[in-house]
Design an enzyme around this catalytic site. Structure first.
Site, PDB file in Angstrom:
ATOM      1  N   GLU A 177       0.828  -1.214   0.000  1.00 58.23           N
ATOM      2  CA  GLU A 177       0.000   0.000   0.000  1.00 58.23           C
ATOM      3  C   GLU A 177       0.861   1.261   0.000  1.00 58.23           C
ATOM      4  O   GLU A 177       1.095   1.867   1.051  1.00 58.23           O
ATOM      5  CB  GLU A 177      -0.951   0.028   1.202  1.00 58.23           C
ATOM      6  CG  GLU A 177      -1.909   1.215   1.154  1.00 58.23           C
ATOM      7  CD  GLU A 177      -2.812   1.320   2.375  1.00 58.23           C
ATOM      8  OE1 GLU A 177      -3.701   2.185   2.376  1.00 58.23           O
ATOM      9  OE2 GLU A 177      -2.621   0.549   3.331  1.00 58.23           O
ATOM     10  N   LYS A 214      -2.690  -1.981  -3.006  1.00 60.65           N
ATOM     11  CA  LYS A 214      -3.729  -1.097  -2.493  1.00 60.65           C
ATOM     12  C   LYS A 214      -3.309   0.331  -2.782  1.00 60.65           C
ATOM     13  O   LYS A 214      -2.302   0.806  -2.252  1.00 60.65           O
ATOM     14  CB  LYS A 214      -3.951  -1.310  -0.993  1.00 60.65           C
ATOM     15  CG  LYS A 214      -5.075  -0.438  -0.422  1.00 60.65           C
ATOM     16  CD  LYS A 214      -5.465  -0.842   0.986  1.00 60.65           C
ATOM     17  CE  LYS A 214      -6.563   0.064   1.520  1.00 60.65           C
ATOM     18  NZ  LYS A 214      -7.056  -0.362   2.854  1.00 60.65           N
TER      19      LYS A 214
END
Length: 297
Positions: A177, A214
């Site tokens: 992420e 992400k």
């Protein structure tokens, strides 16, 4: 092990991932949004008790099933606690058909070169082993990009993939992420640098390895399509990043192959003061909207 079934759910599942992983710094704000004031708890343990009660209420709600919620990201304390008399990860998979993930990062370093790298993660190997034993499928690790600085973004990607390699070696699926702050003026430029760096790192992965990504909702629709289509990527998921749920859903729906992994946008409108009927109805409406945006993009 149920790894194969969980992998298939992540690859083919029509739904989204619920981010239920608020940790120390973000927990008081999440509780306030849920209608619990700061004076409702005196110690950190009491604070996390309240947070776990909120998460358990979400996970046990009738609409929170693997039909539309295909995964859930947990805070470490949530993994270590029980839901409806069962360890949380076991409950999610066996009773709800929801694939459990664990947030493993321990916060962010001070900003340098326009980014915040992850802090060191003490006891990482032991944590990963404990997660795997608990039935966790994968991990999530967050860092932040606040400027279109090529050197900083390359450092973020290098750190993310190095940690991802450790996670994969432990038999878990990493969700990398590298979040781009949605309010920065050069967001589109930062996303372009990030996409190129991610593609380069993905190309260098062994052929038998995959990761999940992400990412912040992109400034240009379908900008992350090359990542969605990359053979080393199991799934691309998006964070709401501060967008209200309706706005986040509208952007998400325009991005092919990207599904939601929302936190605040999922819990928007939920309150500790609601009756179970009102709470469940509000959550069901949120799940339906996020699901529709995830599967329609």
């Amino acid at each position: 092990m149920t790894t194969a079934a969980m992998t298939e759910k992540m690859r083919e599942g029509r739904g989204f991932i619920a981010a239920l992983d608020q940790s120390g710094g973000s927990t008081p704000k999440a509780l306030r949004q849920y209608g619990i004031a700061d004076d409702a708890w005196k110690t950190e343990d009491e604070m996390f008790d309240l947070m776990h009660a909120m998460r358990a209420r979400i996970m046990t709600a009738p609409a929170f099933t693997g039909e539309k919620v295909i995964g859930a990201i947990l805070f470490e304390q949530t993994m270590d606690r029980m839901v409806d008399g069962m360890p949380t990860a076991t409950y999610l998979w066996q009773k709800r058909g929801v694939v459990p993930f664990l947030k493993i990062d321990k916060g962010l370093e001070a900003e340098a070169d326009g980014v915040q790298l992850m802090k060191p993660i003490p006891g990482l190997e032991a944590l990963l082993a404990r997660a795997r034993a608990a039935g966790i499928f994968g991990t999530k690790e967050r860092s932040v990009i606040s400027a279109a600085h090529p050197g900083g973004i390359k450092a973020i990607v290098a750190q993310q993939f190095a940690l991802g390699a450790q996670v994969a070696a432990a038999g878990l699926m990493p969700i990398l992420e590298p979040e781009v702050t949605i309010s920065i003026p050069d967001k589109a430029e930062a996303e372009a640098i990030l996409r190129d760096a991610l593609l380069e790192a993905l190309d260098a992965l062994p052929q038998d390895r995959q990761v999940m990504l992400k990412l912040s909702l992109p400034s240009v629709d379908n900008f992350f399509a090359p990542l969605v289509d990359h053979p080393r990527v199991l799934r691309v998921v998006a964070l709401s990043g501060g967008h209200a749920r309706d706005a986040a859903n509208a952007i998400l729906a325009r991005n092919r192959g990207v599904i939601a992994s929302f936190s605040r946008a999922l819990s928007e409108g939920l309150s500790a003061q609601q009756s179970d009927a009102a709470f469940n109805a509000t959550l069901a409406e949120a799940i339906e909207g996020i699901w529709s945006a995830s599967v329609g993009g």
